[in-house]
Motif scaffolding. Structure first.
Motif, PDB file in Angstrom:
ATOM      1  N   GLN A   1     -53.720 119.912  56.721  1.00 58.50           N
ATOM      2  CA  GLN A   1     -54.356 119.894  55.405  1.00 58.50           C
ATOM      3  C   GLN A   1     -53.397 119.467  54.299  1.00 58.50           C
ATOM      4  OE1 GLN A   1     -56.885 123.277  54.411  1.00 58.50           O
ATOM      5  NE2 GLN A   1     -57.131 123.741  56.585  1.00 58.50           N
ATOM      6  N   ALA A   2     -52.119 119.418  54.595  1.00 58.15           N
ATOM      7  CA  ALA A   2     -51.142 118.965  53.594  1.00 58.15           C
ATOM      8  C   ALA A   2     -51.009 117.446  53.561  1.00 58.15           C
ATOM      9  CB  ALA A   2     -49.780 119.600  53.882  1.00 58.15           C
ATOM     10  N   GLY A   3     -51.585 116.750  54.530  1.00 54.01           N
ATOM     11  CA  GLY A   3     -51.505 115.300  54.543  1.00 54.01           C
ATOM     12  C   GLY A   3     -50.155 114.750  54.964  1.00 54.01           C
ATOM     13  N   TYR A   4     -49.465 115.453  55.855  1.00 54.18           N
ATOM     14  CA  TYR A   4     -48.171 114.951  56.339  1.00 54.18           C
ATOM     15  C   TYR A   4     -48.362 113.616  57.066  1.00 54.18           C
ATOM     16  CZ  TYR A   4     -46.689 119.801  55.584  1.00 54.18           C
ATOM     17  OH  TYR A   4     -46.426 121.025  55.042  1.00 54.18           O
ATOM     18  N   ALA A   5     -47.374 112.744  56.924  1.00 54.34           N
ATOM     19  CA  ALA A   5     -47.444 111.437  57.570  1.00 54.34           C
ATOM     20  C   ALA A   5     -46.055 110.849  57.662  1.00 54.34           C
ATOM     21  CB  ALA A   5     -48.354 110.494  56.777  1.00 54.34           C
ATOM     22  N   LEU A   6     -45.864 109.951  58.589  1.00 52.01           N
ATOM     23  CA  LEU A   6     -44.595 109.236  58.701  1.00 52.01           C
ATOM     24  C   LEU A   6     -44.472 108.238  57.556  1.00 52.01           C
ATOM     25  CD1 LEU A   6     -44.585 108.496  62.545  1.00 52.01           C
ATOM     26  CD2 LEU A   6     -43.288 110.276  61.342  1.00 52.01           C
ATOM     27  N   PHE A   7     -43.307 108.205  56.941  1.00 53.84           N
ATOM     28  CA  PHE A   7     -43.031 107.251  55.869  1.00 53.84           C
ATOM     29  C   PHE A   7     -42.949 105.848  56.459  1.00 53.84           C
ATOM     30  CE2 PHE A   7     -40.050 105.164  52.847  1.00 53.84           C
ATOM     31  CZ  PHE A   7     -40.766 105.376  51.679  1.00 53.84           C
ATOM     32  N   ASP A   8     -43.536 104.883  55.794  1.00 52.19           N
ATOM     33  CA  ASP A   8     -43.658 103.546  56.374  1.00 52.19           C
ATOM     34  C   ASP A   8     -42.317 102.899  56.691  1.00 52.19           C
ATOM     35  OD1 ASP A   8     -46.416 103.612  56.361  1.00 52.19           O
ATOM     36  OD2 ASP A   8     -46.602 102.596  54.421  1.00 52.19           O
ATOM     37  N   ASP A   9     -41.362 102.970  55.775  1.00 49.59           N
ATOM     38  CA  ASP A   9     -40.114 102.208  55.890  1.00 49.59           C
ATOM     39  C   ASP A   9     -38.954 103.130  56.243  1.00 49.59           C
ATOM     40  OD1 ASP A   9     -38.018 100.450  55.753  1.00 49.59           O
ATOM     41  OD2 ASP A   9     -38.211 100.035  53.607  1.00 49.59           O
ATOM     42  N   TYR A  10     -38.632 103.220  57.534  1.00 54.11           N
ATOM     43  CA  TYR A  10     -37.543 104.100  57.958  1.00 54.11           C
ATOM     44  C   TYR A  10     -36.219 103.700  57.324  1.00 54.11           C
ATOM     45  CZ  TYR A  10     -34.824 107.081  61.114  1.00 54.11           C
ATOM     46  OH  TYR A  10     -33.990 108.059  61.630  1.00 54.11           O
ATOM     47  N   SER A  11     -36.030 102.406  57.058  1.00 51.64           N
ATOM     48  CA  SER A  11     -34.738 101.933  56.552  1.00 51.64           C
ATOM     49  C   SER A  11     -34.422 102.469  55.165  1.00 51.64           C
ATOM     50  CB  SER A  11     -34.697 100.400  56.540  1.00 51.64           C
ATOM     51  OG  SER A  11     -35.636  99.875  55.618  1.00 51.64           O
ATOM     52  N   THR A  12     -35.437 102.894  54.414  1.00 52.78           N
ATOM     53  CA  THR A  12     -35.197 103.441  53.078  1.00 52.78           C
ATOM     54  C   THR A  12     -35.624 104.897  52.953  1.00 52.78           C
ATOM     55  OG1 THR A  12     -37.351 102.701  52.237  1.00 52.78           O
ATOM     56  CG2 THR A  12     -35.495 101.160  52.046  1.00 52.78           C
ATOM     57  N   LEU A  13     -35.992 105.522  54.065  1.00 51.51           N
ATOM     58  CA  LEU A  13     -36.481 106.901  54.020  1.00 51.51           C
ATOM     59  C   LEU A  13     -35.485 107.840  53.362  1.00 51.51           C
ATOM     60  CD1 LEU A  13     -38.430 109.191  54.821  1.00 51.51           C
ATOM     61  CD2 LEU A  13     -37.414 109.143  57.116  1.00 51.51           C
ATOM     62  N   PHE A  14     -34.193 107.615  53.600  1.00 50.37           N
ATOM     63  CA  PHE A  14     -33.188 108.544  53.091  1.00 50.37           C
ATOM     64  C   PHE A  14     -32.583 108.096  51.757  1.00 50.37           C
ATOM     65  CE2 PHE A  14     -33.724 109.907  57.376  1.00 50.37           C
ATOM     66  CZ  PHE A  14     -33.514 111.277  57.334  1.00 50.37           C
ATOM     67  N   TYR A  15     -33.242 107.188  51.067  1.00 54.55           N
ATOM     68  CA  TYR A  15     -32.842 106.844  49.710  1.00 54.55           C
ATOM     69  C   TYR A  15     -33.353 107.921  48.759  1.00 54.55           C
ATOM     70  CZ  TYR A  15     -31.414 102.060  50.970  1.00 54.55           C
ATOM     71  OH  TYR A  15     -30.780 100.963  51.493  1.00 54.55           O
ATOM     72  N   ASN A  16     -32.623 108.121  47.682  1.00 53.23           N
ATOM     73  CA  ASN A  16     -32.986 109.152  46.723  1.00 53.23           C
ATOM     74  C   ASN A  16     -34.382 108.926  46.142  1.00 53.23           C
ATOM     75  OD1 ASN A  16     -32.327 111.502  45.080  1.00 53.23           O
ATOM     76  ND2 ASN A  16     -32.249 110.072  43.364  1.00 53.23           N
ATOM     77  N   GLU A  17     -34.765 107.670  45.965  1.00 54.93           N
ATOM     78  CA  GLU A  17     -36.065 107.365  45.380  1.00 54.93           C
ATOM     79  C   GLU A  17     -37.214 107.813  46.281  1.00 54.93           C
ATOM     80  OE1 GLU A  17     -36.738 102.745  46.768  1.00 54.93           O
ATOM     81  OE2 GLU A  17     -35.189 103.180  45.271  1.00 54.93           O
ATOM     82  N   ASN A  18     -36.927 108.108  47.543  1.00 50.53           N
ATOM     83  CA  ASN A  18     -37.968 108.509  48.487  1.00 50.53           C
ATOM     84  C   ASN A  18     -37.869 109.978  48.874  1.00 50.53           C
ATOM     85  OD1 ASN A  18     -39.196 105.963  48.564  1.00 50.53           O
ATOM     86  ND2 ASN A  18     -37.660 105.213  50.005  1.00 50.53           N
ATOM     87  N   ARG A  19     -37.434 110.784  47.953  1.00 52.28           N
ATOM     88  CA  ARG A  19     -37.470 112.233  48.167  1.00 52.28           C
ATOM     89  C   ARG A  19     -38.896 112.749  48.028  1.00 52.28           C
ATOM     90  NH1 ARG A  19     -33.586 115.278  44.250  1.00 52.28           N
ATOM     91  NH2 ARG A  19     -34.646 113.967  42.732  1.00 52.28           N
ATOM     92  N   ASN A  20     -39.171 113.848  48.750  1.00 54.22           N
ATOM     93  CA  ASN A  20     -40.442 114.566  48.613  1.00 54.22           C
ATOM     94  C   ASN A  20     -41.652 113.658  48.857  1.00 54.22           C
ATOM     95  OD1 ASN A  20     -39.145 117.080  47.884  1.00 54.22           O
ATOM     96  ND2 ASN A  20     -38.712 116.136  45.892  1.00 54.22           N
ATOM     97  N   VAL A  21     -41.581 112.951  49.968  1.00 59.81           N
ATOM     98  CA  VAL A  21     -42.693 112.105  50.396  1.00 59.81           C
ATOM     99  C   VAL A  21     -43.506 112.859  51.450  1.00 59.81           C
ATOM    100  CG1 VAL A  21     -41.518 109.952  49.834  1.00 59.81           C
ATOM    101  CG2 VAL A  21     -41.195 110.969  52.102  1.00 59.81           C
ATOM    102  N   ALA A  22     -44.542 112.220  51.977  1.00 55.40           N
ATOM    103  CA  ALA A  22     -45.451 112.901  52.906  1.00 55.40           C
ATOM    104  C   ALA A  22     -44.777 113.277  54.211  1.00 55.40           C
ATOM    105  CB  ALA A  22     -46.659 112.013  53.176  1.00 55.40           C
ATOM    106  N   GLU A  23     -43.628 112.689  54.535  1.00 58.52           N
ATOM    107  CA  GLU A  23     -42.920 113.040  55.761  1.00 58.52           C
ATOM    108  C   GLU A  23     -42.178 114.366  55.645  1.00 58.52           C
ATOM    109  OE1 GLU A  23     -40.054 111.082  59.180  1.00 58.52           O
ATOM    110  OE2 GLU A  23     -41.270 109.849  57.845  1.00 58.52           O
ATOM    111  N   ASP A  24     -41.950 114.833  54.431  1.00 60.67           N
ATOM    112  CA  ASP A  24     -41.157 116.037  54.212  1.00 60.67           C
ATOM    113  C   ASP A  24     -42.002 117.290  54.437  1.00 60.67           C
ATOM    114  OD1 ASP A  24     -38.891 114.563  53.539  1.00 60.67           O
ATOM    115  OD2 ASP A  24     -39.514 114.389  51.456  1.00 60.67           O
ATOM    116  N   VAL A  25     -41.604 118.078  55.430  1.00 61.67           N
ATOM    117  CA  VAL A  25     -42.333 119.297  55.776  1.00 61.67           C
ATOM    118  C   VAL A  25     -41.590 120.524  55.260  1.00 61.67           C
ATOM    119  CG1 VAL A  25     -43.258 120.690  57.675  1.00 61.67           C
ATOM    120  CG2 VAL A  25     -43.314 118.189  57.819  1.00 61.67           C
ATOM    121  N   PHE A  26     -40.322 120.642  55.592  1.00 60.09           N
ATOM    122  CA  PHE A  26     -39.464 121.741  55.126  1.00 60.09           C
ATOM    123  C   PHE A  26     -38.198 121.105  54.593  1.00 60.09           C
ATOM    124  CE2 PHE A  26     -36.449 125.287  56.820  1.00 60.09           C
ATOM    125  CZ  PHE A  26     -36.179 125.705  55.522  1.00 60.09           C
TER     126      PHE A  26
END
Length: 490
Positions: free
Chosen positions: A236-261
């Motif tokens: 129900q939280a809408g978790y999902a894999l972030f599309d672009d793994y190459s930029t997943l760990f950039y600061n601009e991509n904090r708190n996206v749908a891939e983040d669970v804990f």
């Protein structure tokens, strides 16, 4: 959207002030306990104090990688954080500052959570059940860390941990601690919401993911499959894999749908080298960055936790996760238009030519004022890809290869890797290998190797029957008056 940051208030927790005290890591400024927990604001401030103690996540990130085949300690010299070098070489013993910090940090977090439970009946207010559920989650997280590092440890709940009590308490069997962890998480799941308005607050999905992990670590595969399968199917939280793994760990991509804990950080300082647990920023990032680097994209750091060639070569050609995970510094420099103008230094603590490209300092992501200590990069304790791979493992081990392949191949599809069609033990090994490809650099590798019985074949110097857990810090054994026996082999 509001965001939860490090609390201003630091509570006394029944600790004494002597520098050798077991749990004495709080600064001197404290709140008088007799005049606290009388308003809702007091409880709100107290729970932020518990959240604070999750922020020394750099310890898990370092030890979980350096103790494995993924990384070496690095740093300025072998005397720079000597404990990490000993862990790398499997020569660690009872005198190790990093391991002592693990114990003290987690017990302090437990004490802060217990302090809330000790005063839970002082007043009633809307939202108190939510605060208690957050405290249960974090207490479970802290105890889970302790049993994974040290095995049997004293289990104390619902009251502060005083010096006299902790040093006179017998070590509790791991099974009993795990039962308490499961209880805390199950009760938290009943109350925590799927989504929150204040970024960083704990959720039902985070509690379910951690419970699934706790069950998996105990080889309770069918139970883990049930919990993780429900999380994936309900979602129900809408978790999902972030599309672009190459930029997943950039600061601009904090708190996206891939983040669970996720453990939150900011670019503010808060502490310094004398009190890393006081920091608002993610200390791991500056420590892991390129020593005396002068060039594009990245910023200089202290060259800790350096990936190994073994890790780099483990990735298949064409797997974009290799470059996203491991920075090959010489290849990066050679690809720049001005390679002769780019410089960096090699630390005396070891050099592999590789850096952790997930948690590394980039020029446009630095905090202030000391950007070695103020990275705003969050630490992803559990992300959706981890949930899918834990579920794949749990389903495979409990006899459902079809569902296991489904969850495994979701992770592989994200990075355009071919489907896995194997079954039985070949499928199981493929899932474990995928965990390395997907999650390296995030502090999980050592614990994965230990719990799956593969550590002795993968880690140089690893002794079965000894190195599955770490030694109890000798100073804590001494403070306990010798009633704590050292772990076998140390």
């Amino acid at each position: 959207m509001k965001k939860i940051y490090k609390g201003i208030l630091i509570l006394t927790l029944g600790m004494v002030s002597a520098c050798d005290s077991l749990l004495d890591i709080d600064p001197e400024f404290t709140q008088d306990a007799e005049n606290f927990f009388n308003t809702q604001e007091d409880f709100d401030r107290a729970i932020i104090g518990v959240y604070d103690m999750m922020q020394p996540a750099y310890l898990n990130m370092w030890i979980g990688e350096i103790a494995s085949d993924n990384a070496i300690a690095g740093g300025e010299s072998v005397n720079d954080s000597r404990g990490l070098h000993e862990i790398e070489n499997m020569s660690h013993g009872g005198v190790n500052e990093e391991l002592r910090a693990v114990m003290r940090v987690n017990y302090t977090g437990i004490a802060r959570a217990n302090y809330i439970f000790e005063n839970q009946d002082n007043i009633d207010f809307d939202g108190k059940a939510l605060i208690l559920s957050e405290a249960k989650f974090m207490r479970a997280y802290f105890y889970f860390n302790l049993v994974n590092y040290f095995g049997d440890m004293p289990l104390i709940v619902d009251r502060r941990i005083s010096i006299n009590e902790i040093t006179s308490a017998e070590r509790t069997p791991m099974a009993t601690i795990y039962a308490q962890i499961e209880t805390d998480l199950e009760e938290a799941i009943e109350v925590l919401p799927w989504t929150v308005s204040e970024t960083g607050r704990l959720t039902k999905g985070a509690a379910m993911a951690l419970l699934g992990k706790v069950l998996l670590y105990q080889d309770k595969y069918a139970e883990a499959a049930t919990v993780l399968g429900e999380l994936i199917d309900d979602n129900q939280a809408g978790y999902a894999l972030f599309d672009d793994y190459s930029t997943l760990f950039y600061n601009e991509n904090r708190n996206v749908a891939e983040d669970v804990f996720t453990i939150q950080f900011s670019g503010l300082q808060g502490g310094d080298y004398g009190c890393l647990v006081c920091l608002n920023g993610n200390a791991a990032v500056g420590f892991q960055s390129i020593r005396q680097y002068n060039g594009p994209l990245y910023a200089d750091g202290n060259s800790y936790n350096l990936p190994t060639q073994d890790l780099y070569e483990a990735f298949a050609e064409g797997d974009i996760r290799r470059e996203a995970t491991v920075l090959d510094i010489e290849a990066f420099i050679a690809a720049q238009p001005n390679p002769d103008e780019i410089t960096y230094a090699i630390g005396g603590g070891g050099h592999t030519g590789y850096y952790n490209n997930k948690y590394i300092k980039r020029l446009n992501e630095r905090g202030l004022p000391d950007d070695d200590l103020t990275s705003p990069l969050n630490y992803r304790a559990i992300r959706w890809a981890d949930v899918l791979l834990m579920a794949a493992e749990a389903f495979q081990r409990s006899g459902n290869d079809g569902r296991a392949r489904t969850e495994l191949n979701k992770v592989r599809e994200r990075v355009d890797m071919p489907e896995i069609n194997s079954s039985d033990e070949a499928l199981y090994q493929a899932i474990l290998d995928e965990r390395r490809f997907e999650l390296s650099g995030e502090g999980l590798r050592f614990f994965d190797l230990v719990r799956t019985g593969q550590a002795a074949s993968r880690i140089s110097g690893f002794v079965s029957g000894q190195h599955e857990i770490f030694p109890i810090p000798q100073v804590e054994i001494d403070l306990a008056g010798g009633i704590w026996q050292q772990n076998p082999g140390y």
